[in-house]
Design an enzyme around this catalytic site. Sequence first.
Site, mmCIF file in Angstrom:
data_model
loop_
_atom_site.group_PDB
_atom_site.id
_atom_site.type_symbol
_atom_site.label_atom_id
_atom_site.label_comp_id
_atom_site.label_asym_id
_atom_site.label_seq_id
_atom_site.Cartn_x
_atom_site.Cartn_y
_atom_site.Cartn_z
ATOM 1 C CG HIS A 134 -1.904 1.096 1.405
ATOM 2 N ND1 HIS A 134 -1.682 2.325 1.946
ATOM 3 C CD2 HIS A 134 -3.286 1.106 1.136
ATOM 4 C CE1 HIS A 134 -2.770 3.059 1.816
ATOM 5 N NE2 HIS A 134 -3.572 2.251 1.592
ATOM 6 C CG ASP A 211 0.822 -2.130 6.121
ATOM 7 O OD1 ASP A 211 0.006 -2.231 7.009
ATOM 8 O OD2 ASP A 211 0.739 -1.739 4.999
ATOM 9 C CD GLN A 214 -7.032 -4.186 4.478
ATOM 10 O OE1 GLN A 214 -8.044 -4.929 4.737
ATOM 11 N NE2 GLN A 214 -6.809 -3.030 3.829
ATOM 12 C CE LYS A 237 -7.019 -0.142 6.384
ATOM 13 N NZ LYS A 237 -8.156 0.615 5.446
ATOM 14 C CB CYS A 375 -3.920 3.440 -1.449
ATOM 15 S SG CYS A 375 -5.083 4.811 -1.265
HETATM 16 N N1 C6P Z 1 -5.977 0.553 2.921
HETATM 17 C C1 C6P Z 1 -8.289 0.122 1.396
HETATM 18 O O1 C6P Z 1 -9.240 0.512 1.053
HETATM 19 P P1 C6P Z 1 -4.868 4.029 7.202
HETATM 20 O O2 C6P Z 1 -5.646 4.812 6.090
HETATM 21 O O3 C6P Z 1 -3.699 4.438 7.953
HETATM 22 O O4 C6P Z 1 -6.037 3.580 8.132
HETATM 23 O O5 C6P Z 1 -4.342 2.599 6.671
HETATM 24 C C2 C6P Z 1 -3.456 2.500 5.396
HETATM 25 C C3 C6P Z 1 -3.168 1.209 4.838
HETATM 26 C C4 C6P Z 1 -1.729 0.575 5.206
HETATM 27 N N2 C6P Z 1 -1.639 -0.581 4.529
HETATM 28 C C5 C6P Z 1 -2.590 -1.324 4.130
HETATM 29 C C6 C6P Z 1 -2.231 -2.811 3.571
HETATM 30 C C7 C6P Z 1 -3.768 -0.826 4.042
HETATM 31 O O6 C6P Z 1 -4.709 -1.659 3.340
HETATM 32 C C8 C6P Z 1 -4.196 0.511 4.449
HETATM 33 C C9 C6P Z 1 -5.233 1.365 4.118
HETATM 34 C C10 C6P Z 1 -7.552 0.954 2.637
HETATM 35 O O7 C6P Z 1 -7.389 -0.767 0.931
HETATM 36 C C11 C6P Z 1 -7.545 2.684 2.765
HETATM 37 S S1 C6P Z 1 -6.564 3.159 1.260
#
Ligand code: C6P
Length: 417
Positions: A134, A211, A214, A237, A375
Amino acid sequence: MSLALVGAGREAAVSPKLWRDDFPILGERVHGKPLAYLDNAATTQKPQAVIDALAGYYAHDNANVHRGVHTLSQRATDAYEAARAKVRGFINARQAEEIVFVRGATEAINLVAASFARPRLAPGDEIVLSAMEHHSNIVPWQLACAATGAVLKVVPIGDDGAFLPEAYEALLGPRTKLVAMTHLSNALGTVTPARWIVERAHAAGVPVLLDGAQAISHLAVDVGALGCDFYAFSGHKVFGPTGIGVLYGKAERLRSMVPYQGGGDMIRTVTFEESRFADIPYRFEAGTPNIAGAVGLGAALDYVSAVGMGAIAAHERELVAYATRELERIPGLRIVGTAKEKASIVSFTLEGVHPHDIGTIVDHAGVAIRAGHHCAMPVMQRFGIPGTARASFALYNTLDEVDALVAGVDEARRMFR
Ligand code: C6P
C-alpha cells in the site's frame, strides 16, 4: 445460497445472523435495497459495543489524560491505559509499554520511518519491501530515502499475486537496513509468510516492520510468535473508531528511538536549553491523544476476541471461495490475485467495463465495494490495469450478499455489452 445454508455445517458456535445483529448500520437500505457492505478493507462497520463504549466514555469519563489530579482525569487515564493493555493482550506483546497509540497504520509507519530508519540510513543503504505494498508502506520509505540517499529494493510478486520467497532472499544483502512488508495485501488479498520473512531478515541482522492494516481483522496476530520489530495497524479496520491506531515496537527498539513529534505529555523536563523525553510509549504520543478512540478500540478488540479469530477466518474463507467461484462464471471477468495464501479480498476486472462503473452499478443494488487502485498503484502497474473492483469481507457478511454482488456485476456486463 441462503443464510440458513451458510450457517449449516459451520463448526463455529455463533452464526453470522447473530453477528449481524450486533451492527446497527447493517439495517440500512441503499437505493431502496438492503445494504450489502463489502468494502471492509477500506473500513469496517462498528458493533453496538463500540458505539456504546464511545458514548459511555463521553457521557461519564471524559477528561484529559495523564494531566489532572481530579477524579475524571484519573478515570479517563485509567480507561486509556486499560485500552493499551487490551491491545497488548490482543497481539501478545510482552509489555504495555510496547504499544504506542497513533492515528492509524499510516502514522505508525511514518513514525518508524522518521524516528527509527532515518537516523540509521546512509547513502546506498537499502530498504526491502514488496511489489504489493500500500502507498502507506512505500511513500514514508521514499521520503526517508530522499533525505538520506538510501534506496528501495522491491521484491517482485508472481502472476497470481503470490509472495516470492526466493526473490526476497536474493534481495537481503549487506546494505539492507530494514524490511517493511505487508502481512496481507489490500489490493490482492495475498497473505505473506510473515514469520518466515522476519526469520530470514533477522538471520541477516535486519529489523522488520510488518504492515498489519489488513491482517489485524482477519488473522490471529501474535507479535511474539512473528518476532517482528514493529507491527502497524489501524483501529477502524478492526471494528474500532477512525483516528486511532497502533504501532507495536519491541521495547528495546522503541527506547533507541528519538521522537519525531514534540509537545505536551511526551517529556520529563523542558527548559529552553534542552528537553528530556518521557519513557516509552509516551515519548511518541505528543499532545492530547485520541482517548475516546482508544477506549473504542479496546471495546472492538474485546468484541473480536469474544467472536474468536478462528470462527472469523473460517467464515471469511467460505465467503472468498464462494465469491471467487460465482464471479468467475461471469464472461470476461478476471480475478486479480489468486495466490494460494489469501484472505478476505476478491479483486477483479471485467472486460469492457471500468471498475468505477462496476462500483456505481452495484451500488444501485445496495452493494458497497471499492473501485480503483486501492492506494496500491504499483500493484496495478504490475498487472497492467488501471484498477480493479474489490469486494472485501468481514465476519458479518453472508452468501446472500455475495449473490447480490454477482447479480450486480452481471448486470454491469450486460449494460456494457
Ligand atoms: N487501505 C483500503 O481501502 P490507514 O489509512 O492509515 O488506516 O491505513 C493505511 C493502509 C496501510 N496498509 C494497508 C495494507 C492498507 O490496506 C491501508 C489502508 C484502505 O485498502 C484505504 S486506502
